[in-house]
Design an enzyme around this catalytic site. Sequence first.
Site, PDB file in Angstrom:
ATOM      1  N   ASN A   1       9.606  -3.092  -6.037  1.00 30.54           N
ATOM      2  CA  ASN A   1       8.244  -3.495  -5.670  1.00 30.54           C
ATOM      3  C   ASN A   1       7.478  -2.229  -5.304  1.00 30.54           C
ATOM      4  O   ASN A   1       7.662  -1.672  -4.235  1.00 30.54           O
ATOM      5  CB  ASN A   1       8.282  -4.461  -4.483  1.00 30.54           C
ATOM      6  N   TRP A   2       6.617  -1.795  -6.230  1.00 33.06           N
ATOM      7  CA  TRP A   2       5.872  -0.546  -5.994  1.00 33.06           C
ATOM      8  C   TRP A   2       4.752  -0.712  -4.979  1.00 33.06           C
ATOM      9  O   TRP A   2       4.165   0.285  -4.531  1.00 33.06           O
ATOM     10  CB  TRP A   2       5.259  -0.042  -7.298  1.00 33.06           C
ATOM     11  N   LYS A   3       4.384  -1.980  -4.700  1.00 33.83           N
ATOM     12  CA  LYS A   3       3.223  -2.235  -3.834  1.00 33.83           C
ATOM     13  C   LYS A   3       1.996  -1.526  -4.436  1.00 33.83           C
ATOM     14  O   LYS A   3       1.869  -1.491  -5.661  1.00 33.83           O
ATOM     15  CB  LYS A   3       3.526  -1.811  -2.391  1.00 33.83           C
TER      16      LYS A   3
ATOM     17  N   HIS B   1       5.088 -12.387  -0.655  1.00 37.94           N
ATOM     18  CA  HIS B   1       5.521 -11.203   0.096  1.00 37.94           C
ATOM     19  C   HIS B   1       4.887 -11.220   1.489  1.00 37.94           C
ATOM     20  O   HIS B   1       3.740 -11.648   1.649  1.00 37.94           O
ATOM     21  CB  HIS B   1       5.125  -9.937  -0.664  1.00 37.94           C
TER      22      HIS B   1
ATOM     23  N   GLU C   1      13.603 -10.873   3.288  1.00 37.19           N
ATOM     24  CA  GLU C   1      13.084  -9.612   3.797  1.00 37.19           C
ATOM     25  C   GLU C   1      12.634  -9.796   5.243  1.00 37.19           C
ATOM     26  O   GLU C   1      11.517 -10.275   5.494  1.00 37.19           O
ATOM     27  CB  GLU C   1      11.874  -9.145   2.969  1.00 37.19           C
TER      28      GLU C   1
ATOM     29  N   SER D   1      13.990  -1.657   3.728  1.00 32.05           N
ATOM     30  CA  SER D   1      14.562  -0.317   3.909  1.00 32.05           C
ATOM     31  C   SER D   1      15.876  -0.104   3.151  1.00 32.05           C
ATOM     32  O   SER D   1      16.774   0.581   3.632  1.00 32.05           O
ATOM     33  CB  SER D   1      14.741  -0.004   5.400  1.00 32.05           C
TER      34      SER D   1
ATOM     35  N   GLY E   1      11.315  -1.424  -1.866  1.00 33.41           N
ATOM     36  CA  GLY E   1       9.953  -0.911  -1.805  1.00 33.41           C
ATOM     37  C   GLY E   1       9.935   0.602  -1.943  1.00 33.41           C
ATOM     38  O   GLY E   1      10.036   1.151  -3.043  1.00 33.41           O
TER      39      GLY E   1
END
Length: 272
Positions: free
Chosen positions: A15-17, A113, A184, A230, A251
């Site tokens: 997930n690159w955000k 998310h 998450e 993380s 992430g």
Amino acid sequence: SNGGTVMRTPLIAANWKMHKTTGEAARYGQELLEELARRQVSVSASEQGQPGQVAVVVCPPFTALAALGGVLRGSPVALGAQNMHWETSGAYTGEIAAPMLLDLGCRYVILGHSERRQMGETDEQVHRKVRAAAAAGLIPIVCVGERIEERRAGETEAVVTRQVRAAFQHLDAAAVARAVIAYEPVWAIGTGEYASPEEANRVIGLIRATLAGMLGGETAAAVRILYGGSVKPDNIGPFMAQPEIDGALVGGASLDAKAFADIIEQAEVNAA
Ligand code: 13P
């Protein structure tokens, strides 16, 4: 992981955000494919791979889907989006619909998310999106997880169970069996702190039990449930060794192609 008789192929999702331009995305795609080839990681092109394989999906911002998709086309690495609207078209300024994601070659879409829930996305909206994704043939990656104050109040189980029930209510077993859930814990996202693998395994087991209560054990055993928060190359191993954990939603560490390839390689080696 092996849940009794059901074989679930591990899934590692990036997930690159809100990161990377089109040029950066295309370069990353090339580098990731090279790194995976160099490490001889066996990536499955389908959700149900062979024993020893892992599935991989990268979810860039909408604006980089076409550029990254062009590089990944013909490779076993799948493309995914980070959100979508529940309607298929209409007067929804600034929104993106499932047919548009399919048109760009997306196979997955992250939904619910915590960074979107934080901005006001509700359980009901997440549910509508999950239903729309399933109807369109996109695989939803539904994110659930407790905030730190909920954890301190001993509400982790209640929160996660509520989110799972809301997201998947009224869906048929076949749609849910194909879905992915990412547990998450909100306090573990981008903080460098992470749930212990045993604790994550316990909550993920509870998620699976919730699904079993809704749709039966066979469906629950088919759902891939990931840990997120993380995840790094040096902590993925113990998570993958847990029986209920089927992969990771990554992430920060997914922004670097070498680090993400390291995580995928470690996942393949450590899969329970
Ligand atoms: P980090 O890996 O940066 O903690 O982010 C986790 C996440 O939110 C993935 O969706």
